[in-house]
Scaffold this motif. Structure first.
Motif, PDB file in Angstrom:
ATOM      1  N   ARG A 205      80.510  -1.181  64.688  1.00 18.65           N
ATOM      2  CA  ARG A 205      81.412  -2.071  64.495  1.00 18.65           C
ATOM      3  C   ARG A 205      81.108  -3.704  64.588  1.00 18.65           C
ATOM      4  NH1 ARG A 205      83.998   1.466  68.348  1.00 18.65           N
ATOM      5  NH2 ARG A 205      83.113   0.297  70.188  1.00 18.65           N
ATOM      6  N   ARG A 206      79.768  -3.964  65.101  1.00 21.10           N
ATOM      7  CA  ARG A 206      79.385  -5.213  64.889  1.00 21.10           C
ATOM      8  C   ARG A 206      78.739  -5.467  63.449  1.00 21.10           C
ATOM      9  NH1 ARG A 206      76.434  -4.209  69.620  1.00 21.10           N
ATOM     10  NH2 ARG A 206      74.390  -3.736  68.644  1.00 21.10           N
ATOM     11  N   ILE A 207      78.425  -4.340  62.736  1.00 25.97           N
ATOM     12  CA  ILE A 207      78.031  -4.449  61.234  1.00 25.97           C
ATOM     13  C   ILE A 207      79.094  -4.738  60.592  1.00 25.97           C
ATOM     14  CG2 ILE A 207      77.013  -3.154  59.339  1.00 25.97           C
ATOM     15  CD1 ILE A 207      75.098  -1.696  61.377  1.00 25.97           C
ATOM     16  N   VAL A 208      80.270  -3.952  60.892  1.00 23.13           N
ATOM     17  CA  VAL A 208      81.527  -4.146  60.072  1.00 23.13           C
ATOM     18  C   VAL A 208      82.109  -5.547  60.047  1.00 23.13           C
ATOM     19  CG1 VAL A 208      83.767  -3.520  59.917  1.00 23.13           C
ATOM     20  CG2 VAL A 208      82.224  -1.823  60.191  1.00 23.13           C
TER      21      VAL A 208
ATOM     22  N   GLU B 165      69.589  -6.571  62.853  1.00 19.44           N
ATOM     23  CA  GLU B 165      68.465  -7.611  62.388  1.00 19.44           C
ATOM     24  C   GLU B 165      68.289  -7.857  60.992  1.00 19.44           C
ATOM     25  OE1 GLU B 165      68.482  -5.282  64.752  1.00 19.44           O
ATOM     26  OE2 GLU B 165      67.465  -5.945  66.813  1.00 19.44           O
ATOM     27  N   ILE B 166      68.350  -6.771  60.177  1.00 22.10           N
ATOM     28  CA  ILE B 166      67.931  -6.878  58.722  1.00 22.10           C
ATOM     29  C   ILE B 166      69.061  -7.472  58.328  1.00 22.10           C
ATOM     30  CG2 ILE B 166      67.897  -5.232  56.778  1.00 22.10           C
ATOM     31  CD1 ILE B 166      66.448  -3.215  58.394  1.00 22.10           C
ATOM     32  N   LEU B 167      70.100  -7.388  58.506  1.00 22.79           N
ATOM     33  CA  LEU B 167      71.397  -8.152  58.037  1.00 22.79           C
ATOM     34  C   LEU B 167      71.326  -9.369  58.244  1.00 22.79           C
ATOM     35  CD1 LEU B 167      74.206  -5.513  58.346  1.00 22.79           C
ATOM     36  CD2 LEU B 167      72.982  -6.020  56.263  1.00 22.79           C
ATOM     37  N   GLU B 168      71.061  -9.989  59.526  1.00 22.10           N
ATOM     38  CA  GLU B 168      70.911 -11.147  60.054  1.00 22.10           C
ATOM     39  C   GLU B 168      69.920 -12.156  59.183  1.00 22.10           C
ATOM     40  OE1 GLU B 168      69.851 -10.963  64.133  1.00 22.10           O
ATOM     41  OE2 GLU B 168      71.981 -10.174  64.766  1.00 22.10           O
TER      42      GLU B 168
ATOM     43  N   THR C  14      77.889   4.150  61.829  1.00 22.26           N
ATOM     44  CA  THR C  14      79.333   4.782  61.830  1.00 22.26           C
ATOM     45  C   THR C  14      80.210   3.687  62.591  1.00 22.26           C
ATOM     46  OG1 THR C  14      80.904   6.469  62.628  1.00 22.26           O
ATOM     47  CG2 THR C  14      78.914   6.013  63.754  1.00 22.26           C
ATOM     48  N   ASP C  15      81.531   3.325  62.122  1.00 25.89           N
ATOM     49  CA  ASP C  15      82.376   2.383  62.969  1.00 25.89           C
ATOM     50  C   ASP C  15      82.923   2.823  64.085  1.00 25.89           C
ATOM     51  OD1 ASP C  15      83.879   4.149  61.300  1.00 25.89           O
ATOM     52  OD2 ASP C  15      85.148   2.648  60.591  1.00 25.89           O
ATOM     53  N   THR C  16      82.391   3.971  64.667  1.00 23.37           N
ATOM     54  CA  THR C  16      83.165   4.504  65.650  1.00 23.37           C
ATOM     55  C   THR C  16      82.367   4.058  66.949  1.00 23.37           C
ATOM     56  OG1 THR C  16      81.934   6.689  65.666  1.00 23.37           O
ATOM     57  CG2 THR C  16      84.109   6.348  64.821  1.00 23.37           C
TER      58      THR C  16
END
Length: 284
Positions: A244-247, A215-218, A237-239
């Protein structure tokens, strides 16, 4: 031998804990006024932590706050190296600052424009007090507010206890951390905050707000599109699916993973190393 060794270690722990037991007992036997005076006196004696940039003082208010201060150089070594690599004059935002360990480390460089955000009143008090102890109350911008994807300033509720200093709190009720109280907090989107107050665009952003990072990034769409933003360090973590959504979201703005930070976690006598943060750098 193993039984003897365990008995010896247990006895050592008991002996080391005697001063604390004696101190607590003495305070309990004293009058309420005497206890209050003793606490004022003890708080005036800060915790001193040596850093590569000079000593840093922390308010000795609570066991968890003490642990965060003492673990500054050992808990997140990659985060400190990341801060050390920032160019002089850079604008650094510490979102989810807690008591301000990374904020104070960045400020101690005396070469960065540091902005620190912490919504929980108990932690914000420690954050502002720590900046005051080190003479940075005019230099570091400490603000008690949260960020989300709201289009304008609004009010939200933080699940928090003001009697648990140094804890991590959340805007969402969590079964594992269901605190007994709530606190009203002003919440902005990053885009609206920068536009409304006409503040400098951050060059480096640290986000340590579990459960609310997406939400912060959006709410920072316009900010992330600006070339002034060079790096982000995010507790994820991208695991996992959320990571993965953030990446994926940051890739749309030209950011890719440059480093996976580790944190050292100590439980009893066991120290484990886990990946807790991802550092994103703008490509090209």
């Amino acid at each position: 031998m193993r039984v003897v060794r365990k008995a010896f270690l247990r006895a050592t722990e008991l002996v080391q804990g005697l001063p604390a037991v004696i101190g607590v007992t003495s305070l309990r036997l004293a009058s309420a006024r005497s206890r209050a005076s003793a606490i004022d006196t003890l708080l005036a004696d800060p915790i001193m932590v040596d850093s590569p940039h000079g000593p840093i003082k922390f308010l000795g208010h609570g066991r968890l706050s003490y642990g965060r201060a003492r673990g500054l150089l050992t808990k997140e070594p990659d985060s400190l190296a990341w801060i050390d690599a920032m160019e002089p004059g850079s604008v650094f935002w510490d979102i989810g600052a807690n008591i301000g360990t990374l904020t104070l480390y960045a400020a101690r460089r005396e070469a960065l424009d540091v902005w620190s955000f912490e919504p929980a009143a108990a932690n914000y008090y420690n954050l502002a007090a720590n900046c005051e102890l080190n003479g940075y109350s005019k230099d570091v911008k400490c603000l008690q507010l949260g960020f989300s994807n709201r289009n304008r300033s609004s009010l939200d509720r933080l699940n928090v206890s003001q009697l648990m200093l140094g804890r991590s709190f959340s805007f969402k009720r969590c079964p594992k951390k269901d605190f007994p109280a709530w606190q009203s907090v002003q919440v902005w989107s990053i885009d609206d905050f920068i536009r409304h107050y006409d503040v400098p665009c951050p060059n480096h952003i640290k986000i340590d707000v579990p459960g609310l990072t997406n939400e912060i990034l959006e709410g920072a769409a316009q900010t992330l599109a600006r070339l002034e933003v060079k790096e982000l360090q995010i507790e994820t973590t991208d695991t996992r699916e959320s990571g993965r959504r953030i990446v994926s979201l940051l890739a749309g703005y030209g950011f890719e993973i440059a480093h996976r930070n580790v944190r050292h976690r100590k439980r009893g006598r066991t120290v484990s190393t886990v990946t807790r943060d991802l550092v994103f750098v703008r490509t090209g």
